[in-house]
Design an enzyme around this catalytic site. Structure first.
Site, PDB file in Angstrom:
ATOM      1  N   TYR A  81      -0.800   6.958  -6.055  1.00 27.40           N
ATOM      2  CA  TYR A  81      -1.178   5.482  -6.189  1.00 27.40           C
ATOM      3  C   TYR A  81       0.026   4.180  -5.272  1.00 27.40           C
ATOM      4  O   TYR A  81       1.083   4.472  -4.932  1.00 27.40           O
ATOM      5  CB  TYR A  81      -0.606   5.259  -7.904  1.00 27.40           C
ATOM      6  N   ASP A  86       4.025   3.933   2.123  1.00 32.70           N
ATOM      7  CA  ASP A  86       3.702   3.128   0.835  1.00 32.70           C
ATOM      8  C   ASP A  86       6.035   2.845   0.117  1.00 32.70           C
ATOM      9  O   ASP A  86       5.319   3.861  -0.498  1.00 32.70           O
ATOM     10  CB  ASP A  86       2.641   3.224   0.322  1.00 32.70           C
ATOM     11  N   LYS A  94       8.562  -3.901  -6.052  1.00 33.08           N
ATOM     12  CA  LYS A  94       9.234  -3.348  -6.627  1.00 33.08           C
ATOM     13  C   LYS A  94      10.749  -4.389  -6.399  1.00 33.08           C
ATOM     14  O   LYS A  94      11.479  -5.718  -6.872  1.00 33.08           O
ATOM     15  CB  LYS A  94       9.729  -2.149  -6.906  1.00 33.08           C
TER      16      LYS A  94
HETATM   17  C1  LIG Z   1       3.974   3.555  -4.822  1.00 36.21           C
HETATM   18  C2  LIG Z   1       3.321   2.287  -4.924  1.00 36.21           C
HETATM   19  N1  LIG Z   1       2.396   1.126  -4.262  1.00 36.21           N
HETATM   20  C3  LIG Z   1       1.617   0.473  -4.847  1.00 36.21           C
HETATM   21  C4  LIG Z   1       1.896  -0.008  -6.807  1.00 36.21           C
HETATM   22  C5  LIG Z   1       1.234  -1.724  -7.353  1.00 36.21           C
HETATM   23  O1  LIG Z   1       2.448  -2.350  -6.922  1.00 36.21           O
HETATM   24  P1  LIG Z   1       2.205  -2.952  -7.777  1.00 36.21           P
HETATM   25  O2  LIG Z   1       2.146  -2.783  -9.639  1.00 36.21           O
HETATM   26  O3  LIG Z   1       3.431  -4.121  -7.738  1.00 36.21           O
HETATM   27  O4  LIG Z   1       1.104  -4.010  -7.628  1.00 36.21           O
HETATM   28  C6  LIG Z   1       2.885   0.966  -7.476  1.00 36.21           C
HETATM   29  C7  LIG Z   1       3.330   0.497  -8.769  1.00 36.21           C
HETATM   30  O5  LIG Z   1       3.704   0.970  -9.169  1.00 36.21           O
HETATM   31  C8  LIG Z   1       3.653   1.726  -6.617  1.00 36.21           C
HETATM   32  O6  LIG Z   1       4.097   2.780  -7.833  1.00 36.21           O
END
Ligand SMILES: Cc1ncc(COP(=O)(O)O)c(C=O)c1O
Length: 429
Positions: A144, A239, A267
């Site tokens: 994700y 990511d 985060k």
């Molecule tokens: C690995 C990863 N990338 C991107 C995101 C997206 O972040 P946000 O929820 O702050 O938009 C998340 C959210 O949980 C994530 O776990």
């Protein structure tokens, strides 16, 4: 436990907010029941509106690595707020946090702050496309990267050629530029690249996956991706929204010694305020507006309160690197305890763990990718979730999420959690 007031608040919320929540996983759809409304949180504990106290293993989905209401972070935000909450003009603290982040993370020269992980990943992909002059991207099934259109894609019938939208509202046109590959399957990635020769701008990956539960990269997988990217002139995006400033000060690049071209954050970097960021070497980052042609912007980007929280958090982690060792040891202790608790009842399960990310899958097979994560027994997970909740232990309300361990957890908390797992295991099949 009594959730009367949470239930009443959920009923009211549903009248004015779709599904009663501002982010879908909070709604408990995967496990059933009523979401819990939080009153406050402190250290390792959540307190809900009905007066229940819970040991928290979500920690706001990762940011609260040092526990809730961590004093230096809270004080930094209060001090900043007194001087104004947003200006839309440059502030010194943006350079301060940028310099600190660049000093902590390998292979990055410059960083741009945004407001969420979604924005960070969306912008990183645009930058990769602009820099490389190519359109297609490869993402992995089960990873994700936020909810921007290019990522809400599932494998199409011709899995190695193009993806299809997995949400209405995402166009076929967008989907055709996102190629799906299987996590931990280098041969599959090779095939996807071969079928789309010279068309792929970047590969984006959670270098330790956390959105199908926790799934570690197989030995050599990340190195293999690095080589494939080098051989095919493809940018590698890690990511690190979950893993950054959690698995090590320098994230997975430091932990496994594999170099990414672009790294995204979220985060922990915001200390619990809405912050995302993306970073790369100078040559790539200079492609961004205002000095380069790739456009990216934000009214509230680099917001002073968010930067104050993030800076206070990163300073703590930078100055006390022992934290990473401490949370890893706590997670290892929990791992062993849950392992013994479930094994004693002959439950079929697999526990995956990397550092302070851990997940329990009710499957006896190794969980190495989306397909194997999806095979696990969700009925057992639901019972496990509600059983633990009943014992005052709050884990993510979905089997496809990792638990995030924070340093505020005491060994007494961990023992209480293990005892709860032992009790709940008796109710599982
Ligand atoms: C690995 C990863 N990338 C991107 C995101 C997206 O972040 P946000 O929820 O702050 O938009 C998340 C959210 O949980 C994530 O776990």
């Amino acid at each position: 436990m009594n959730y009367k007031r949470s239930s009443a608040l959920f009923t009211e919320a549903q009248k004015v907010i779709p599904g009663g929540v501002n982010s879908p996983v909070r709604a408990f759809k995967a496990v059933g029941g009523t979401p819990i409304f939080v009153e406050k949180a402190e250290g390792a504990y959540l307190y809900d509106v009905d007066g229940n106290k819970m040991i928290d293993y979500i920690n706001s989905w990762g940011p609260m690595i040092l526990g809730h209401a961590y004093e230096p972070v809270v004080n930094a935000v209060i001090d900043k707020a007194k001087k104004g909450t947003s200006f839309g003009m440059p502030t010194e603290i943006e350079t301060e946090i940028a310099a600190l982040a660049v000093s902590m993370v390998p292979n990055i020269d410059k960083i741009r702050f945004v407001n969420s992980g979604t924005e960070a990943c969306m912008s990183a992909v645009r930058l990769a496309r602009g820099f490389s002059g190519k359109d297609k991207i490869i993402k992995f099934a089960g990873c994700y990267h936020g909810h921007s259109d290019s990522f809400l894609i599932q494998a199409g019938s011709g899995a190695i050629t193009f993806g299809t939208p997995n949400s209405p509202g995402v166009t076929e046109g967008t989907a055709k530029d996102t190629l799906l590959a299987n996590y931990n399957d280098l041969k599959n990635v090779e095939d996807v690249i071969a079928a789309n020769k010279d068309e792929i701008a970047c590969i984006i990956i959670e270098p330790v996956a956390g959105n199908m539960g926790c799934i570690p990269p197989a030995k050599g997988f990340l190195e293999g991706l690095r080589n494939l990217c080098d051989q095919n002139n493809i940018l590698l995006i890690f990511d690190e929204v979950m893993t950054g400033f959690r698995l090590a000060a320098g994230g997975v690049q430091e932990l496994f010694g594999v170099k990414a071209d672009i790294v995204t954050f979220g985060k922990v970097i915001g200390g619990g305020l809405p912050v995302g960021a993306f970073a790369a070497r100078e040559e790539i980052m200079n492609y961004l507006a205002p000095i380069g042609p790739v456009y990216q912007a934000g009214t509230l980007s680099g917001n002073p309160l968010a930067m104050a929280a993030g800076l206070a958090m990163l300073k703590e982690l930078n100055e006390n690197r022992e934290v990473f060792k401490s949370i890893n040891e706590k997670t290892a202790y929990l791992h062993k305890g849950i392992d013994e608790a479930l094994a004693s009842e002959n439950i079929k399960f697999t526990i995956n763990r990397v550092g302070s990310m851990i997940s329990v899958h009710f499957s006896e097979k190794p969980v190495i990718d989306f397909a194997s994560a999806a095979e696990a027994n969700n009925e057992n997970f639901k019972k496990f979730f509600h059983g633990l909740l009943n014992e005052g232990v709050y884990i993510a309300p979905s089997a496809f999420e990792t638990w995030f361990i924070c340093d505020a957890l005491s060994y007494e908390d961990l023992d209480a959690t293990i005892a709860a797992c032992k009790k709940v295991a008796k109710q599982l099949k």
